[in-house]
Design a protein around this motif. Structure first.
Motif, PDB file in Angstrom:
ATOM      1  N   ASP A  82      65.003   6.977 -64.102  1.00 49.06           N
ATOM      2  CA  ASP A  82      63.758   7.698 -63.873  1.00 49.06           C
ATOM      3  C   ASP A  82      64.099   9.184 -63.813  1.00 49.06           C
ATOM      4  N   GLU A  83      63.503   9.985 -64.711  1.00 49.18           N
ATOM      5  CA  GLU A  83      63.860  11.413 -64.750  1.00 49.18           C
ATOM      6  C   GLU A  83      63.624  12.100 -63.411  1.00 49.18           C
ATOM      7  N   ALA A  84      62.541  11.713 -62.726  1.00 46.01           N
ATOM      8  CA  ALA A  84      62.215  12.383 -61.458  1.00 46.01           C
ATOM      9  C   ALA A  84      63.321  12.177 -60.432  1.00 46.01           C
ATOM     10  N   MET A  85      63.918  10.967 -60.404  1.00 45.51           N
ATOM     11  CA  MET A  85      64.986  10.696 -59.445  1.00 45.51           C
ATOM     12  C   MET A  85      66.255  11.462 -59.808  1.00 45.51           C
ATOM     13  N   ILE A  86      66.545  11.588 -61.103  1.00 45.55           N
ATOM     14  CA  ILE A  86      67.732  12.340 -61.513  1.00 45.55           C
ATOM     15  C   ILE A  86      67.544  13.828 -61.220  1.00 45.55           C
ATOM     16  N   GLU A  87      66.345  14.344 -61.455  1.00 44.51           N
ATOM     17  CA  GLU A  87      66.075  15.747 -61.128  1.00 44.51           C
ATOM     18  C   GLU A  87      66.238  15.978 -59.622  1.00 44.51           C
ATOM     19  N   TYR A  88      65.794  15.005 -58.837  1.00 47.36           N
ATOM     20  CA  TYR A  88      65.977  15.108 -57.380  1.00 47.36           C
ATOM     21  C   TYR A  88      67.467  15.156 -57.037  1.00 47.36           C
ATOM     22  N   ALA A  89      68.260  14.294 -57.707  1.00 50.44           N
ATOM     23  CA  ALA A  89      69.707  14.268 -57.456  1.00 50.44           C
ATOM     24  C   ALA A  89      70.345  15.615 -57.796  1.00 50.44           C
ATOM     25  N   VAL A  90      69.900  16.229 -58.898  1.00 45.77           N
ATOM     26  CA  VAL A  90      70.444  17.538 -59.290  1.00 45.77           C
ATOM     27  C   VAL A  90      70.114  18.584 -58.225  1.00 45.77           C
ATOM     28  N   ARG A  91      68.872  18.571 -57.760  1.00 40.37           N
ATOM     29  CA  ARG A  91      68.474  19.558 -56.732  1.00 40.37           C
ATOM     30  C   ARG A  91      69.243  19.360 -55.432  1.00 40.37           C
ATOM     31  N   GLU A  92      69.476  18.084 -55.046  1.00 40.52           N
ATOM     32  CA  GLU A  92      70.207  17.802 -53.811  1.00 40.52           C
ATOM     33  C   GLU A  92      71.680  18.189 -53.940  1.00 40.52           C
ATOM     34  N   HIS A  93      72.240  17.929 -55.107  1.00 38.89           N
ATOM     35  CA  HIS A  93      73.672  18.184 -55.300  1.00 38.89           C
ATOM     36  C   HIS A  93      73.961  19.670 -55.487  1.00 38.89           C
ATOM     37  N   PHE A  94      72.991  20.387 -56.091  1.00 37.39           N
ATOM     38  CA  PHE A  94      73.155  21.825 -56.291  1.00 37.39           C
ATOM     39  C   PHE A  94      72.037  22.560 -55.554  1.00 37.39           C
ATOM     40  N   PRO A  95      72.096  22.594 -54.223  1.00 36.41           N
ATOM     41  CA  PRO A  95      70.971  23.142 -53.440  1.00 36.41           C
ATOM     42  C   PRO A  95      70.741  24.632 -53.641  1.00 36.41           C
ATOM     43  N   ASP A  96      71.727  25.345 -54.148  1.00 35.33           N
ATOM     44  CA  ASP A  96      71.592  26.800 -54.291  1.00 35.33           C
ATOM     45  C   ASP A  96      70.994  27.211 -55.638  1.00 35.33           C
TER      46      ASP A  96
END
Length: 646
Positions: free
Chosen positions: A241-255
């Protein structure tokens, strides 16, 4: 009867067309590195498409297809090296007698060992040698040595640690002579040599369940895939699910900044990694009806039954142009069965497909797994009735209608349960009056004139609550849905759905909770006096009281001043923290156009749950930015300023 929730072996939704397109794309670009995304919401059918893709590719003699489930490796310390190592070892396992494959794999695994050692050691090979390791590095060294040597910490000796450091240094030393780009280039070159040794024209790695992983695992897996982006003759098919992967990217790269032009950085990351995206569309009404009918007919006849296969072929032909389809009708089923009189299970499938289509299309947003789970829930409840010996008292269409309310309008369902428990012979007069009012209107969505039910229902409180539901569009459409419930004893249906309500003791228990709700609608002193009783409530009873108070407050439709009952809701949420989310939901339900400034600070101390508190802060910010109620906007802005100054 139970509908399997795993990847389906029978393509009921004509997803084979998507799988065939993915296969054709891969086979048309055999030399080019490729990443394909199969996207869709949870339960949309991604895994089924991936299975069909794997089955089609497995028939190609020179194509090696590997399956990697990211979720299965959740919790591994370094998911990045796990996927690389898994791919290499799987190729080795499939060519066990080839010396060339063993030699090529050994070279690659040594590079993987270097990656693992570099990550584990983190400079220990050099710092330990100087005698100046940090405390954190000592901990890393012991952890790495434990895993490498297979010993408990207390069993490690000085010689063990020194030997481990020497061997780690041996792995790291050759890599010092290479730059990182050179090392990656060498890895890709040696991987192609492994494919040559294994006599593979194309390697296809299918990655499933990536969106179920924690952000760290998701990103590590994607980073490993990125290593292969320039390796010729390799293709990755990623189901997520693209939305979940985008969430993972935001969480992993918070800055990361929030966006880059019209597209977010998270979306950019995904699009650079996945070259060709396929999105599985949600089911429309016709497809939902066809899916329900096929599921039920397959369960009744079996997947191999000639009549079911004939119906499936007709459905696939019909779904080629879904915009022209109306779903499977009686004529299609009669043609497949070969006679006018349909078998009992098939006839039920036709009825349910017709009755449930609109509600399930809207309620599940066209999600196949949600549709299947609804049907399983319905079949399970009916089976409970059969086992208890009162299946004759349960009509499947009525059961399905009640489960629709339970699943998609749970607050109304809870209210309905209370009516049934308290009613004589389980036949609530309120439902009879409600049905008559809705069915006599020109259209189910037509609002019921104020006071219509007030004149018919004896108790003012009951009438007020029913008036609230009478103006809910979803509930009006539901009450208009066949079959009607008037005059039906609904107790058997409530028993197989929520038998805990029966255990509350019928009307007497309901009356006790209503009395408590009356107290919570009173003054601040009365609310404080009820605290001990609120504390003693079991969870389901607390939910019931919360709903009674909540609906009474909303029924007044007057929020200029703080209405009675707010303190009662706050007291319930304080004594039963699981109700905090529902208290937040109530705050969102208040009509902002009618709300007074009191709303800005009414719930400030009510939320102790971190996630709920964050969502409440977001709600406050939305109130401060809205413009429909200037007084509330000013009060909320002032409240937020005070909070920031604390």
């Amino acid at each position: 009867m139970f509908l399997n929730d795993q990847e389906t072996a029978t393509d009921l939704l004509h997803y084979e067309a998507i799988a065939k397109t993915v296969v054709r794309l891969i086979r048309d670009t055999p030399k080019t590195p490729l990443t394909v995304g199969v996207h869709g919401d949870w339960g949309a059918g991604k895994s089924s498409v991936l299975k069909m893709t794997e089955d089609a590719l497995s028939k190609e003699p020179k194509v090696q297809c590997l399956w990697f489930n990211g979720w299965a490796f959740e919790g591994f310390e370094d998911a990045k090296t796990v996927i690389i190592e898994t791919i290499i070892e799987e190729l080795l396992r499939r060519r066990p007698n080839s010396t060339k494959v063993k030699d090529a794999a050994k070279k690659l695994l040594k590079r993987v060992d270097w990656l693992k050692a570099a990550k584990k050691a983190g400079g220990l090979a050099f710092n330990v040698a100087t005698g100046l390791p940090t405390f954190n590095q000592i901990g890393d060294l012991i952890g790495a040595a434990k895993q490498y040597l297979g010993k408990q910490a207390e069993g490690l000796t000085r010689e063990d640690l020194e030997g481990f450091v020497d061997e780690t240094a041996g792995l790291l030393k050759p890599a010092e002579e290479e730059s990182i780009p050179a090392h990656i280039h060498a890895f890709r070159k040696e991987f192609v040599e492994l494919l040559d040794a294994a006599e593979i024209d194309q390697l296809v790695v299918i990655v499933d369940d990536l969106d179920r992983c924690l952000p760290e695992t998701s990103i590590a897996t994607l980073e490993a895939i990125r290593l292969f982006l320039f390796v010729e003759r390799t293709a990755f098919v990623i189901g997520a699910d693209e939305a979940m992967i985008e969430y993972a990217v935001r969480e992993h790269f918070p800055d990361l900044p929030p966006n880059s032009g019209p597209v977010s950085y998270a979306r950019n990351y995904l699009e650079k990694l996945i070259q060709v995206p396929f999105r599985i569309p949600a089911l429309g009404p016709a497809e939902t009806r066809t899916y329900i009918t096929l599921l039920m007919v397959e369960a009744a006849l079996g997947a191999q039954d000639e009549r079911f296969q004939k119906l499936l072929a007709a459905a696939r032909e019909d779904m080629k142009r879904p915009w022209l389809s109306k779903g499977l009708d009686r004529a299609a089923l009669v043609a497949a069965m070969g006679k006018d009189e349909l078998p009992k299970g098939v006839d039920r499938a036709l009825v349910l497909g017709s009755q449930l289509t609109d509600m399930l299309t809207d309620g599940t947003r066209g999600n196949p797994r949600q549709v299947k789970r609804f049907l399983n829930s319905m079949l399970l409840r009916h089976a409970i009735g059969e086992e208890r010996g009162f299946s004759a008292d349960i009509s499947v269409p009525i059961l399905a209608k009640l489960i629709l309310a339970e699943r998609f309008q749970n607050d109304f369902f809870e209210y309905l349960v209370r009516l049934v428990v308290a009613a004589h012979e389980g036949k609530p007069q309120q439902i009879i009056d409600f049905e008559n009012s809705v069915r006599s209107a020109s259209h189910p969505a037509t609002p019921i004139p104020a006071g219509t039910l007030l004149r018919k229902v004896g108790k003012a409180d009951d009438a007020s609550e029913m008036e609230g539901w009478a103006n809910n569009e979803w509930v009006r459409n539901w009450i208009a849905l066949d079959p009607p419930l008037s005059g039906k004893d609904l107790r058997p249906y409530i028993f197989v759905t929520r038998d805990k309500r029966i255990a509350l003791g019928g009307a007497s228990a309901s009356g006790h909770l209503t009395a408590l709700a009356d107290q919570l609608m009173g003054s601040e002193l009365e609310v404080r006096g009820a605290a001990a009783e609120v504390r003693r409530l079991p969870g389901p009873a607390a939910e019931e009281v919360f709903d009674i108070v909540r609906l009474r407050i909303l029924g007044t439709d007057n929020f200029a001043a703080k209405p009675k009952g707010i303190g009662g809701l706050i007291s319930l949420a304080a004594e039963h923290p699981t109700l905090q989310r529902r208290l937040l939901g109530f705050a969102k339900e208040v009509d902002l156009k009618k709300a007074g400034p009191w709303l800005a600070a009414a719930f400030d101390a009510s939320f102790t749950n971190v996630d709920v508190k964050k969502d409440y802060d977001d709600l406050l910010n939305s109130w401060a930015s809205q413009t429909v109620n200037k007084k509330l906007q000013a009060a909320t802005t002032a409240a937020l300023t005070m909070k920031e100054g604390r």
